[in-house]
Design a protein around this motif. Structure first.
Motif, PDB file in Angstrom:
ATOM      1  N   ALA A 122       0.794  -1.239   0.000  1.00  0.00           N
ATOM      2  CA  ALA A 122       0.000   0.000   0.000  1.00  0.00           C
ATOM      3  C   ALA A 122       0.827   1.292   0.000  1.00  0.00           C
ATOM      4  O   ALA A 122       0.313   2.349  -0.366  1.00  0.00           O
ATOM      5  N   GLY A 123       2.095   1.222   0.393  1.00  0.00           N
ATOM      6  CA  GLY A 123       2.918   2.434   0.369  1.00  0.00           C
ATOM      7  C   GLY A 123       3.570   2.677  -0.984  1.00  0.00           C
ATOM      8  O   GLY A 123       4.163   3.731  -1.219  1.00  0.00           O
ATOM      9  N   HIS A 124       3.509   1.691  -1.861  1.00  0.00           N
ATOM     10  CA  HIS A 124       4.142   1.829  -3.183  1.00  0.00           C
ATOM     11  C   HIS A 124       3.150   1.473  -4.286  1.00  0.00           C
ATOM     12  O   HIS A 124       3.508   0.858  -5.281  1.00  0.00           O
ATOM     13  N   ASP A 125       1.891   1.815  -4.081  1.00  0.00           N
ATOM     14  CA  ASP A 125       0.846   1.443  -5.030  1.00  0.00           C
ATOM     15  C   ASP A 125       0.501   2.623  -5.945  1.00  0.00           C
ATOM     16  O   ASP A 125       1.159   3.665  -5.900  1.00  0.00           O
ATOM     17  N   TRP A 126      -0.546   2.472  -6.745  1.00  0.00           N
ATOM     18  CA  TRP A 126      -0.950   3.541  -7.657  1.00  0.00           C
ATOM     19  C   TRP A 126      -1.186   4.859  -6.927  1.00  0.00           C
ATOM     20  O   TRP A 126      -0.846   5.925  -7.417  1.00  0.00           O
ATOM     21  N   PHE A 127      -1.750   4.810  -5.723  1.00  0.00           N
ATOM     22  CA  PHE A 127      -2.062   6.074  -5.038  1.00  0.00           C
ATOM     23  C   PHE A 127      -0.808   6.829  -4.609  1.00  0.00           C
ATOM     24  O   PHE A 127      -0.808   8.058  -4.544  1.00  0.00           O
ATOM     25  N   HIS A 128       0.283   6.088  -4.309  1.00  0.00           N
ATOM     26  CA  HIS A 128       1.575   6.771  -4.075  1.00  0.00           C
ATOM     27  C   HIS A 128       1.983   7.505  -5.355  1.00  0.00           C
ATOM     28  O   HIS A 128       2.360   8.681  -5.321  1.00  0.00           O
ATOM     29  N   ILE A 129       1.869   6.820  -6.479  1.00  0.00           N
ATOM     30  CA  ILE A 129       2.246   7.432  -7.754  1.00  0.00           C
ATOM     31  C   ILE A 129       1.372   8.651  -8.048  1.00  0.00           C
ATOM     32  O   ILE A 129       1.873   9.701  -8.464  1.00  0.00           O
ATOM     33  N   GLU A 130       0.081   8.521  -7.791  1.00  0.00           N
ATOM     34  CA  GLU A 130      -0.822   9.645  -8.056  1.00  0.00           C
ATOM     35  C   GLU A 130      -0.466  10.859  -7.196  1.00  0.00           C
ATOM     36  O   GLU A 130      -0.442  11.994  -7.668  1.00  0.00           O
ATOM     37  N   ARG A 131      -0.132  10.597  -5.910  1.00  0.00           N
ATOM     38  CA  ARG A 131       0.250  11.723  -5.038  1.00  0.00           C
ATOM     39  C   ARG A 131       1.544  12.375  -5.526  1.00  0.00           C
ATOM     40  O   ARG A 131       1.664  13.608  -5.542  1.00  0.00           O
ATOM     41  N   VAL A 132       2.515  11.541  -5.915  1.00  0.00           N
ATOM     42  CA  VAL A 132       3.798  12.088  -6.379  1.00  0.00           C
ATOM     43  C   VAL A 132       3.604  12.868  -7.688  1.00  0.00           C
ATOM     44  O   VAL A 132       4.212  13.927  -7.896  1.00  0.00           O
ATOM     45  N   TRP A 133       2.742  12.372  -8.519  1.00  0.00           N
ATOM     46  CA  TRP A 133       2.421  13.050  -9.796  1.00  0.00           C
ATOM     47  C   TRP A 133       1.829  14.439  -9.510  1.00  0.00           C
ATOM     48  O   TRP A 133       2.268  15.449 -10.057  1.00  0.00           O
ATOM     49  N   LYS A 134       0.832  14.482  -8.600  1.00  0.00           N
ATOM     50  CA  LYS A 134       0.200  15.766  -8.260  1.00  0.00           C
ATOM     51  C   LYS A 134       1.196  16.736  -7.610  1.00  0.00           C
ATOM     52  O   LYS A 134       1.227  17.918  -7.930  1.00  0.00           O
ATOM     53  N   LEU A 135       1.986  16.209  -6.668  1.00  0.00           N
ATOM     54  CA  LEU A 135       2.977  17.064  -6.008  1.00  0.00           C
ATOM     55  C   LEU A 135       3.999  17.579  -7.024  1.00  0.00           C
ATOM     56  O   LEU A 135       4.423  18.733  -6.965  1.00  0.00           O
ATOM     57  N   SER A 136       4.381  16.718  -7.961  1.00  0.00           N
ATOM     58  CA  SER A 136       5.361  17.120  -8.988  1.00  0.00           C
ATOM     59  C   SER A 136       4.798  18.261  -9.829  1.00  0.00           C
ATOM     60  O   SER A 136       5.516  19.223 -10.137  1.00  0.00           O
ATOM     61  N   LYS A 137       3.531  18.166 -10.194  1.00  0.00           N
ATOM     62  CA  LYS A 137       2.922  19.227 -11.009  1.00  0.00           C
ATOM     63  C   LYS A 137       2.855  20.533 -10.212  1.00  0.00           C
ATOM     64  O   LYS A 137       3.082  21.606 -10.752  1.00  0.00           O
ATOM     65  N   LYS A 138       2.555  20.401  -8.928  1.00  0.00           N
ATOM     66  CA  LYS A 138       2.481  21.591  -8.062  1.00  0.00           C
ATOM     67  C   LYS A 138       3.851  22.283  -7.973  1.00  0.00           C
ATOM     68  O   LYS A 138       3.963  23.493  -8.112  1.00  0.00           O
ATOM     69  N   ILE A 139       4.898  21.487  -7.762  1.00  0.00           N
ATOM     70  CA  ILE A 139       6.246  22.061  -7.655  1.00  0.00           C
ATOM     71  C   ILE A 139       6.690  22.595  -9.023  1.00  0.00           C
ATOM     72  O   ILE A 139       7.317  23.657  -9.122  1.00  0.00           O
ATOM     73  N   ALA A 140       6.335  21.869 -10.093  1.00  0.00           N
ATOM     74  CA  ALA A 140       6.755  22.271 -11.450  1.00  0.00           C
ATOM     75  C   ALA A 140       6.253  23.672 -11.813  1.00  0.00           C
ATOM     76  O   ALA A 140       6.912  24.397 -12.549  1.00  0.00           O
ATOM     77  N   LYS A 141       5.096  24.037 -11.260  1.00  0.00           N
ATOM     78  CA  LYS A 141       4.548  25.372 -11.535  1.00  0.00           C
ATOM     79  C   LYS A 141       5.480  26.475 -11.049  1.00  0.00           C
ATOM     80  O   LYS A 141       5.401  27.615 -11.508  1.00  0.00           O
ATOM     81  N   THR A 142       6.323  26.157 -10.070  1.00  0.00           N
ATOM     82  CA  THR A 142       7.193  27.183  -9.492  1.00  0.00           C
ATOM     83  C   THR A 142       8.590  27.155 -10.095  1.00  0.00           C
ATOM     84  O   THR A 142       9.469  27.885  -9.641  1.00  0.00           O
ATOM     85  N   GLU A 143       8.825  26.269 -11.066  1.00  0.00           N
ATOM     86  CA  GLU A 143      10.164  26.139 -11.656  1.00  0.00           C
ATOM     87  C   GLU A 143      10.080  26.186 -13.179  1.00  0.00           C
ATOM     88  O   GLU A 143       9.041  25.881 -13.757  1.00  0.00           O
ATOM     89  N   ASP A 144      11.203  26.522 -13.801  1.00  0.00           N
ATOM     90  CA  ASP A 144      11.284  26.527 -15.262  1.00  0.00           C
ATOM     91  C   ASP A 144      11.725  25.130 -15.701  1.00  0.00           C
ATOM     92  O   ASP A 144      12.872  24.753 -15.460  1.00  0.00           O
TER      93      ASP A 144
END
Ligand code: ADP
Ligand code: NI
Length: 214
Positions: A21-43
């Motif tokens: 459960a710590g390395h399942d699709w929902f981990h990936i989905e959270r990392v994907w969302k967090l990555s997009k959030k951080i990406a907005k602040t970087e070039d």
């Protein structure tokens, strides 16, 4: 959502069916969302960020007999089938190969911003309330002890020792989770990590207060 991203989501969901459960699709989905959030602040190149976030745990070596090349093989075959251009494929594979906490001693020095973003997102999902939940789940999955007063945390473990470690779940906080805040690459990542770090400190205080009943 564009087609390639949508197909990548499908692939990852299929491959991670039944994962811990710590390395399942929902981990990936959270990392994907967090990555997009951080990406907005970087070039940065958002396609590389999104594909790397989605594929970064497609075949984690610790669940595949230590095989460190399987994730690269699966990802390359998939991205080629999607007609992603070679330059992007190479950037994504480089990130998958170098993102891991246990490989931090081996990673090259000048890391691309896209790697820094996904690495921060992956590390943020390892701390805070979700991080605590994932860590106890993984400890249970390995049948490790939650805590043992005589087993001290082992700092400075080599990559091999870290992988073999059967330490307690509480020790994992001191061996990894509490170190992550100071390893953040981006400003936005640091900001999010600070709050989650503090939450873990509060959790540990409470844990020990409850353990050590007078
Ligand atoms: P990475 O995927 O960055 O290489 P790890 O494989 O070390 O990182 O850990 C991913 C997550 O798995 C951790 O954040 C933690 O939740 C859990 N985990 C890994 N090792 C342990 C352990 N020994 N005890 C408890 N949880 C662990
Ligand atoms: Ni991950």
């Amino acid at each position: 959502m564009n087609n390639i991203i949508e197909n990548t989501v499908q692939l990852v969901k299929e491959k991670l069916e039944g994962a811990e459960a710590g390395h399942d699709w929902f981990h990936i989905e959270r990392v994907w969302k967090l990555s997009k959030k951080i990406a907005k602040t970087e070039d940065c190149n958002l396609e590389v960020v999104e594909l790397s976030a989605l594929l970064h745990d497609i075949a984690d070596p610790k669940f595949h007999d230590g095989d460190e090349s399987l994730a690269l093989k699966i990802s390359r075959e998939f991205l080629e089938s999607q007609k992603v251009n070679e330059e992007i494929i190479e950037q994504v594979l480089f990130i998958i190969q170098n993102i891991s906490f246990k490989n931090r001693g081996e990673a090259p020095k000048d890391l691309p911003i896209e790697l820094k973003i996904v690495q921060d997102a992956d590390r943020i999902d390892a701390i805070g309330a979700i991080g605590i939940g994932r860590t106890f789940n993984f400890g249970g999955f390995k049948n490790n002890l939650m805590y043992h007063p005589d087993l001290k945390p082992q700092l400075n473990m080599s990559k091999e020792e870290y992988k073999k470690s059967n330490g307690t779940t509480i020790n994992h906080f001191y061996e990894k989770l509490l170190l992550l805040k100071d390893l953040m690459n981006t400003k936005e990542g640091k900001k999010i990590a600070e709050k989650r770090h503090q939450f873990m400190l509060n959790f540990l205080d409470q844990f020990f207060a409850e353990w050590n009943v007078d």
